[in-house]
Design an enzyme around this catalytic site. Structure first.
Site, mmCIF file in Angstrom:
data_model
loop_
_atom_site.group_PDB
_atom_site.id
_atom_site.type_symbol
_atom_site.label_atom_id
_atom_site.label_comp_id
_atom_site.label_asym_id
_atom_site.label_seq_id
_atom_site.Cartn_x
_atom_site.Cartn_y
_atom_site.Cartn_z
ATOM 1 N N CYS A 2 70.585 46.328 37.228
ATOM 2 C CA CYS A 2 70.233 47.334 38.089
ATOM 3 C C CYS A 2 71.207 48.771 38.241
ATOM 4 C CB CYS A 2 70.231 46.732 39.831
ATOM 5 S SG CYS A 2 69.495 45.386 39.707
ATOM 6 N N ARG A 27 68.871 51.807 33.803
ATOM 7 C CA ARG A 27 69.535 50.360 34.130
ATOM 8 C C ARG A 27 68.483 49.461 34.532
ATOM 9 N NH1 ARG A 27 75.173 50.859 33.865
ATOM 10 N NH2 ARG A 27 75.241 49.018 34.873
ATOM 11 N N TRP A 74 66.167 45.811 38.283
ATOM 12 C CA TRP A 74 65.649 45.061 37.418
ATOM 13 C C TRP A 74 65.470 43.799 38.014
ATOM 14 C CZ3 TRP A 74 66.566 40.937 34.295
ATOM 15 C CH2 TRP A 74 65.854 40.629 33.193
ATOM 16 N N ASN A 98 73.992 44.370 42.516
ATOM 17 C CA ASN A 98 73.596 44.398 41.229
ATOM 18 C C ASN A 98 74.155 43.077 40.460
ATOM 19 O OD1 ASN A 98 73.124 44.787 38.367
ATOM 20 N ND2 ASN A 98 74.760 46.535 38.111
ATOM 21 N N GLY A 99 73.487 42.050 39.932
ATOM 22 C CA GLY A 99 73.812 40.924 39.646
ATOM 23 C C GLY A 99 72.979 39.669 40.056
ATOM 24 N N GLU A 482 66.883 45.809 12.517
ATOM 25 C CA GLU A 482 66.981 46.815 13.675
ATOM 26 C C GLU A 482 65.610 47.470 13.761
ATOM 27 O OE1 GLU A 482 68.601 47.592 16.112
ATOM 28 O OE2 GLU A 482 68.061 49.865 16.357
ATOM 29 N N LYS A 486 63.394 48.017 17.279
ATOM 30 C CA LYS A 486 63.015 49.216 17.755
ATOM 31 C C LYS A 486 61.524 49.395 17.835
ATOM 32 C CE LYS A 486 65.819 50.935 18.626
ATOM 33 N NZ LYS A 486 66.997 49.871 18.529
ATOM 34 N N GLU A 489 60.309 46.929 20.998
ATOM 35 C CA GLU A 489 60.944 47.143 22.118
ATOM 36 C C GLU A 489 60.217 48.478 22.855
ATOM 37 O OE1 GLU A 489 65.018 47.813 22.680
ATOM 38 O OE2 GLU A 489 65.182 48.860 20.971
ATOM 39 N N HIS A 505 60.301 31.874 1.485
ATOM 40 C CA HIS A 505 60.786 30.561 2.127
ATOM 41 C C HIS A 505 59.788 30.197 3.587
ATOM 42 C CE1 HIS A 505 63.995 29.825 -0.626
ATOM 43 N NE2 HIS A 505 64.172 31.063 -0.492
ATOM 44 N N LYS A 605 68.927 49.349 29.905
ATOM 45 C CA LYS A 605 69.911 49.671 29.075
ATOM 46 C C LYS A 605 70.928 49.143 28.954
ATOM 47 C CE LYS A 605 71.348 52.740 26.010
ATOM 48 N NZ LYS A 605 70.677 52.815 24.580
HETATM 49 C C1 AGP Z 1 68.581 48.161 21.463
HETATM 50 O O1 AGP Z 1 67.646 49.085 21.500
HETATM 51 C C2 AGP Z 1 68.515 47.638 22.732
HETATM 52 N N1 AGP Z 1 68.602 48.729 23.879
HETATM 53 C C3 AGP Z 1 69.544 46.261 22.868
HETATM 54 O O2 AGP Z 1 69.104 45.305 22.085
HETATM 55 C C4 AGP Z 1 71.079 46.697 23.235
HETATM 56 O O3 AGP Z 1 71.398 47.060 21.764
HETATM 57 C C5 AGP Z 1 71.748 45.354 23.646
HETATM 58 O O4 AGP Z 1 71.459 45.003 24.818
HETATM 59 C C6 AGP Z 1 73.282 45.443 23.323
HETATM 60 O O5 AGP Z 1 73.639 46.431 24.277
HETATM 61 P P1 AGP Z 1 75.127 46.693 24.190
HETATM 62 O O6 AGP Z 1 75.309 47.520 22.813
HETATM 63 O O7 AGP Z 1 75.372 47.950 25.482
HETATM 64 O O8 AGP Z 1 76.011 45.667 24.273
#
Ligand code: AGP
Length: 610
Positions: A2, A27, A74, A98-99, A482, A486, A489, A505, A605
């Site tokens: 959060c 966040r 969140w 937050n937590g 990756e 992208k 997500e 495989h 994030k």
């Molecule tokens: C990637 O687009 C995401 N935002 C997510 O996978 C991110 O890379 C992951 O949570 C790791 O975050 P960090 O690099 O802040 O540790």
């Protein structure tokens, strides 16, 4: 995951807190709320949904209020709803959190048995009632915290207000980030420094197991045992403009377009362009005893993990270190065989990812040396590590990682060259060649961005796909992973990344006309192997979209689309350029599908909870 923020000073705070929440919304954005104290009363407004849903209620907050706090959520316990939104308040006290309180169920049952009734499904409300139970005995918030904090297990960064102490806010830091911002006759707190940059230059970073009382004059800090702590103020060199969209429709697009300039500043930071030599000062190696290091072990999550995969390839070929790479969420629980001869490198943009932070703590307990590759100074992971190598990519607000990912690749490449230089595994001529190629990256990155119209046009054709495969080999395997992340997500189309050599495989069973396969196929030493994969897919009526650095007419004839990528004869830098094409591809698909590009559903994030 959060975002929390608070203020005490001489300004009217409701709007100030709202604007701060706008900078923290990345966040978490399931609900939002603000509570302020004015004329001895706490007034609270909160609403499920994104922060904008709170705007109609802001008039209910007294503009005269000079102390208050806000929360953007969140959801961990309890669905996103008005009742579950923070702040949680009753009888003159208010809490934001937050937590996750891991033992909240037993605490809640004990409180219910004492006659407490709960309004929400959240774990946070347990903290409120534990606090009230102490305050109702006439104790201060300070004394109440000393009593209740030892009862809590899990992660909890808290903001607390008490209408009987209208000149102070209380903060608690355990497991989730919390920073205090010191202004002139005003004091702030927040989950990270970003929303405070316009107001503060000096910051205090609380450690786990500390709580604070903040007033206009500043902060007093204690540990959970009540022993006062001295906290040196630090300064941050971020400017507030870096956290604006600067004319782009989305932070993600802005951050994609920042990459050429970011590459230039990174290269000039580590390269002496006059002597074409490497500057080793900023690699974080000064605090590492390299003589003890026999092997490397990367730990990371999400995109950072895919970057670490590229790091593995680099560390084994350039400084010639045995190198493992592992998801932090697996590493921390499997009791890996590591020790003082292992340098554990934690890769994290935010520096707050809970699993990565826990992995660093595990590694330190095993006697490993630890180093963080991170984008946020003074965040938890670099502070937990023996040393840190900062990416200096500037703030990344878009939830989907773009410039941070390519910054990780570039910095890992530079780091591997620095290690190779120190271990004499690279000749001066070979090193000079690498450095010369580094300088080519920024203009090539600008060329990759110039492909946007071609990419956007094809993205329109791709909109209605429901699932797809991404394939690549070598460095491009990590880019395929990756690229899949992208796309899924931000557009919510299911994409899965695979090593090209793995198709036979199992995944080849998926190939049919309805399945699109995005092949990352630069003109490198594995090009022909990838062409063979493409033929296998075509033979089964699969559709191929090629991301390629060559202009091979054969690909143009055999693929549904070819998205061109600038070419460079360097696998790591080629991977950077390929990922820029895939970033734009994912962006335009999501844009045309109408999803929320900067704040995709269910995500945040910084994943500060397990
Ligand atoms: C990637 O687009 C995401 N935002 C997510 O996978 C991110 O890379 C992951 O949570 C790791 O975050 P960090 O690099 O802040 O540790």
């Amino acid at each position: 995951m959060c975002g929390i923020i608070g203020y005490i000073g001489s300004r009217s705070c409701p709007e100030l807190i709202y604007q701060g929440l706008e900078k923290l919304e990345y966040r978490g954005y399931d609900s939002a709320g603000i509570a302020v104290i004015s004329s001895g009363q706490i007034t609270t407004v909160k609403a499920a949904g994104k922060l904008a849903r709170l705007r109609p209620f802001m008039g209910g907050l007294p503009a005269a209020a000079h102390i208050g706090m806000g929360h953007t959520r969140w959801a961990t316990h309890g669905e996103p709803s008005d009742e579950n939104a923070h702040p949680h308040g009753e009888a003159g006290a208010s809490v934001i959190h937050n937590g996750i309180i891991e033992n909240y169920k037993e605490l809640k049952l004990e409180l219910i048995a004492q006659g407490v009734s709960f309004k929400s499904e959240t774990d946070t409300e347990v903290i409120l009632h534990l606090l009230l139970a102490e305050l109702q005995k006439g104790t201060s918030v300070h004394m109440a915290l000393l009593k209740l904090l030892p009862q809590l297990q899990g992660a909890f960064s808290l903001g607390i207000m008490n209408r009987d102490e209208p000149e102070a806010l209380y903060l608690v830091k355990q497991g989730s980030p919390l920073v205090i911002g010191c202004g002139k006759d005003e004091t702030f707190f927040a989950s990270d420094p970003l929303p405070l940059i316009p107001y503060c230059q000096h910051f205090l970073f609380l450690e786990d197991g500390e709580f604070a009382r903040i007033t206009r004059a500043g902060a007093e800090v204690w540990n959970f045992a009540g022993v006062q702590q001295e906290k040196p103020a630090v300064t941050m060199d971020w400017d507030s403009a870096a956290a604006e969209k600067n004319g782009f429709n989305h932070y993600m697009l802005k951050e994609i377009h920042e990459q050429p300039q970011m590459f230039s500043s990174t290269i000039s930071r580590h390269l002496d362009l006059h002597t074409n030599s490497l500057i080793l000062d900023h690699l974080g190696l000064d605090k590492i005893d390299l003589a003890q290091v026999k092997r490397l072990h990367f730990v990371a999550c999400g995109s950072a993990y895919y970057a670490a995969l590229v790091g593995k390839y680099l560390m084994e070929t350039l400084p010639q270190f045995p190198c493992d790479v592992e998801l932090a969420s697996e590493f921390r629980y499997r009791e890996p065989f590591i020790g003082p001869d292992t340098l554990v490198i934690a890769v994290s943009q935010s520096g707050e990812t809970a699993d990565t932070l826990a992995s660093v703590k595990y590694a330190r307990a095993k006697g490993c040396q630890t180093l963080a590759l991170c984008n946020v100074k003074f965040s938890s992971i670099p502070r937990e590590c023996h040393s840190a190598f900062y990416m200096e990519a500037g703030p990344e607000i878009g939830v989907a990682s773009t410039k941070a990912f390519t910054s990780m690749l570039l910095n890992l490449y530079i780091f591997s060259l620095g290690l190779a230089r120190l271990r004499h595994t690279l000749s001066a001529e070979a090193l000079a060649q690498h450095l010369s190629q580094l300088k080519l990256l920024p203009p090539l990155a600008a060329q990759a961005l110039a492909q946007d119209k071609n990419i956007a046009t094809y993205a329109l054709q791709f909109l209605h796909e429901t699932h797809c495969l991404f394939i690549g080999r070598g460095f491009s395997y990590a880019i395929a992973l990756e690229g899949a992340l992208k796309l899924k997500e931000i557009s919510y189309i299911h994409g899965e990344g695979y090593a090209g050599g793995e198709l036979k495989h199992g995944p080849i069973a998926l190939i049919e006309k309805s399945l699109a396969v995005i092949a990352v196929v630069p003109r490198d030493k594995l090009y022909d192997k990838m062409l063979a994969n493409i033929e296998e897919i075509r033979a089964r009526k699969g559709r191929i979209i090629a991301i390629t650095s060559g202009n091979d007419p054969h690909l143009a004839q055999t693929c549904e689309a070819v998205l061109s990528c600038p070419a460079i004869d360097n696998p790591c830098l080629q991977a950077v350029l390929s990922s820029m094409i895939l970033q734009q591809f994912a962006y335009y698909v999501a844009l045309h599908r109408g999803t929320d590009v900067d704040q995709p559903r269910n995500l945040a994030k910084s994943v500060t909870v397990e």
